[in-house]
Write an enzyme that holds these catalytic residues in place. Structure first.
Site, PDB file in Angstrom:
ATOM      1  N   ARG A 264       0.805  -1.231   0.000  1.00 28.24           N
ATOM      2  CA  ARG A 264       0.000   0.000   0.000  1.00 28.24           C
ATOM      3  C   ARG A 264       0.834   1.276   0.000  1.00 28.24           C
ATOM      4  NH1 ARG A 264      -5.148  -1.787   0.111  1.00 28.24           N
ATOM      5  NH2 ARG A 264      -5.452  -3.796   1.105  1.00 28.24           N
TER       6      ARG A 264
ATOM      7  N   HIS B 190       2.210 -11.009  -5.906  1.00 32.93           N
ATOM      8  CA  HIS B 190       1.081 -10.118  -6.204  1.00 32.93           C
ATOM      9  C   HIS B 190       1.601  -8.689  -6.097  1.00 32.93           C
ATOM     10  CE1 HIS B 190      -2.704  -8.100  -6.336  1.00 32.93           C
ATOM     11  NE2 HIS B 190      -3.377  -9.229  -6.424  1.00 32.93           N
TER      12      HIS B 190
ATOM     13  N   TYR C 299      -1.097  -2.844  -4.723  1.00 33.82           N
ATOM     14  CA  TYR C 299      -2.472  -2.471  -5.092  1.00 33.82           C
ATOM     15  C   TYR C 299      -2.583  -1.064  -5.672  1.00 33.82           C
ATOM     16  CZ  TYR C 299      -4.167  -6.441  -2.360  1.00 33.82           C
ATOM     17  OH  TYR C 299      -4.423  -7.683  -1.882  1.00 33.82           O
TER      18      TYR C 299
ATOM     19  N   HIS D  74      -3.383  -6.187 -11.006  1.00 35.69           N
ATOM     20  CA  HIS D  74      -4.683  -5.752 -11.494  1.00 35.69           C
ATOM     21  C   HIS D  74      -4.422  -4.781 -12.645  1.00 35.69           C
ATOM     22  CE1 HIS D  74      -6.369  -6.528  -7.177  1.00 35.69           C
ATOM     23  NE2 HIS D  74      -5.815  -7.578  -7.709  1.00 35.69           N
TER      24      HIS D  74
ATOM     25  N   GLU E 130      -4.465 -10.083 -13.902  1.00 35.73           N
ATOM     26  CA  GLU E 130      -5.539 -10.724 -13.147  1.00 35.73           C
ATOM     27  C   GLU E 130      -6.880 -10.163 -13.607  1.00 35.73           C
ATOM     28  OE1 GLU E 130      -5.104 -10.468  -8.887  1.00 35.73           O
ATOM     29  OE2 GLU E 130      -7.179 -11.079  -8.537  1.00 35.73           O
TER      30      GLU E 130
ATOM     31  N   ASP F 200      -9.124 -15.117 -11.139  1.00 30.77           N
ATOM     32  CA  ASP F 200      -9.652 -15.084  -9.778  1.00 30.77           C
ATOM     33  C   ASP F 200     -11.105 -15.552  -9.848  1.00 30.77           C
ATOM     34  OD1 ASP F 200     -11.154 -13.980  -7.493  1.00 30.77           O
ATOM     35  OD2 ASP F 200      -9.248 -13.035  -6.950  1.00 30.77           O
TER      36      ASP F 200
ATOM     37  N   HIS G 106     -13.704 -12.898  -8.738  1.00 26.42           N
ATOM     38  CA  HIS G 106     -13.842 -11.815  -9.716  1.00 26.42           C
ATOM     39  C   HIS G 106     -14.588 -12.289 -10.963  1.00 26.42           C
ATOM     40  CE1 HIS G 106      -9.877  -9.970  -7.944  1.00 26.42           C
ATOM     41  NE2 HIS G 106     -10.819 -10.129  -7.042  1.00 26.42           N
TER      42      HIS G 106
ATOM     43  N   HIS H 140      -6.656 -17.595  -8.521  1.00 33.88           N
ATOM     44  CA  HIS H 140      -6.946 -17.192  -7.156  1.00 33.88           C
ATOM     45  C   HIS H 140      -8.254 -17.876  -6.795  1.00 33.88           C
ATOM     46  CE1 HIS H 140      -4.431 -13.242  -7.371  1.00 33.88           C
ATOM     47  NE2 HIS H 140      -3.701 -14.312  -7.134  1.00 33.88           N
TER      48      HIS H 140
ATOM     49  N   ASP I  76     -15.947  -6.795  -5.453  1.00 36.34           N
ATOM     50  CA  ASP I  76     -14.804  -7.659  -5.158  1.00 36.34           C
ATOM     51  C   ASP I  76     -14.818  -8.007  -3.674  1.00 36.34           C
ATOM     52  OD1 ASP I  76     -12.395  -8.894  -4.876  1.00 36.34           O
ATOM     53  OD2 ASP I  76     -11.180  -7.219  -5.594  1.00 36.34           O
TER      54      ASP I  76
ATOM     55  N   HIS J  86     -14.396 -11.269  -1.197  1.00 36.58           N
ATOM     56  CA  HIS J  86     -14.046 -12.683  -1.081  1.00 36.58           C
ATOM     57  C   HIS J  86     -14.797 -13.350   0.070  1.00 36.58           C
ATOM     58  CE1 HIS J  86      -9.875 -11.685  -3.031  1.00 36.58           C
ATOM     59  NE2 HIS J  86     -10.896 -11.429  -3.814  1.00 36.58           N
TER      60      HIS J  86
ATOM     61  N   GLU K 279      -6.766 -16.622  -1.062  1.00 36.57           N
ATOM     62  CA  GLU K 279      -6.427 -15.291  -0.550  1.00 36.57           C
ATOM     63  C   GLU K 279      -7.280 -14.933   0.659  1.00 36.57           C
ATOM     64  OE1 GLU K 279      -7.068 -13.209  -4.357  1.00 36.57           O
ATOM     65  OE2 GLU K 279      -4.959 -12.623  -4.169  1.00 36.57           O
TER      66      GLU K 279
HETATM   67 ZN   LIG Z   1     -10.457  -9.938  -5.120  1.00 34.51          ZN
HETATM   68 ZN   LIG Z   2      -5.427  -9.523  -6.942  1.00 40.55          ZN
END
Ligand SMILES: [Zn+2]
Ligand SMILES: [Zn+2]
Length: 301
Positions: free
Chosen positions: A36, A67, A70, A107, A144, A178, A181, A215, A228, A230, A260
């Protein structure tokens, strides 16, 4: 499928394989840096790389994937945003190369009100820029698919294919699917027919050989909700069947399938056990048991 989970790198990257091993992973996904923050990080010291690779081998882990951060948006509509994102992405590729990891999952981007077509083109240009500036000849950028939340692009495999087509380095681009997703974006693969239709769609757009990772997340949201969110395997709107299809699919025998969620050791142990309980047949494409450590001769990346 080579089952695994996203594990923490707190304290040290070198300990991630140990964490993965302790919950029953055959593969792991990690961040290579704080996910982040975009500012530049220090290079990974050689002794840490060596310890990481030793721990991968000792734990019998067959592959690690990264990964990406973000905050990276390779289709940012601001000049500064795009510049920072591209530099940070180069850093991701470089760090993967140093660690001996061949896949950086990311992403694709968000159009921020400027439209999807422009975003897809900008992402392809950003990737070319990154490949030209990175020192990472062995690393692939792995797109992804997304749920399509907000202005995020990459919610159809046709869009991912368009990015790949727009790049001058298509051979260095791959895809991560994913499951949450995919469902949230509107693909219903809860039945055998739906599952085959999804794979046909993937085959006709990006190509099945480009699928480098999954994923494995269930979805809190309904089909085509574009959220999104999970959920534990089997407890969301996807249910258990799609995961049953995946772990028994010969086409993905060597493909990492990464949990994840929920992100805790106990949760990962439980979910990996559940996924392995779905495995059937005499020569199943997913190891039905928790892998043993110290498998000699296995690569680390
Ligand atoms: Zn996700
Ligand atoms: Zn991801």
């Amino acid at each position: 499928m080579r089952l695994g989970a996203h594990v923490s790198i707190s304290e040290s990257i070198a300990l991630a394989p140990v964490r993965g091993r302790s919950v029953g992973c055959e593969t792991i996904q990690i961040f290579s840096r704080s996910p982040r923050m975009l500012r530049k990080t220090k290079p990974i010291p050689p002794e840490q790389t060596k310890a990481f690779q030793d721990n991968m081998a000792k734990g019998g882990l067959v592959r690690a994937v990264i990964h990406a951060n973000y905050l990276i948006n390779l289709s940012s509509s601001t000049k500064n945003g795009l510049r920072y994102s591209r530099v940070a992405f180069v850093e991701e590729l470089d760090r993967a190369q140093v660690l001996g990891i061949r896949d950086v999952i990311f992403h694709p981007g968000a159009h921020m009100g400027k439209g999807e077509a422009r975003a897809l083109k900008t992402i392809a240009e950003s990737l070319d820029w990154a490949f030209d500036h990175a020192v990472a000849p062995d690393v692939a950028a792995v797109l992804e698919n997304t749920a399509g939340q907000g202005t995020v692009v990459g919610h159809s495999f046709a869009q991912l294919a368009e990015i790949i087509k727009g790049s001058s380095h298509p051979e260095r681009l791959a895809v991560c699917i994913d499951t949450c997703h995919t469902f949230a974006a509107g693909y219903d693969f809860r039945t055998p027919d739906g599952y085959e239709a999804l794979l046909r769609n993937v085959g006709e757009t990006v190509g099945l050989s480009r699928v480098r990772a999954f994923h494995l997340n269930d979805s809190k949201g309904e089909l085509a909700c574009h959220a999104d969110r999970h959920e534990d395997i089997g407890k969301g709107k996807l249910g258990k069947d799609p995961f049953r299809f995946l772990v028994n699919d010969e086409r993905f025998r060597d493909t990492p399938g990464i949990l994840e969620f929920p992100g805790t050791d106990g949760g990962y142990r439980r979910e990996l056990k559940l996924l392995r309980s779905f495995v059937t047949g005499p020569n199943p494409p997913t190891s039905p048991e928790r892998p043993r450590g110290k498998r000699a001769g296995r690569g680390t990346a």
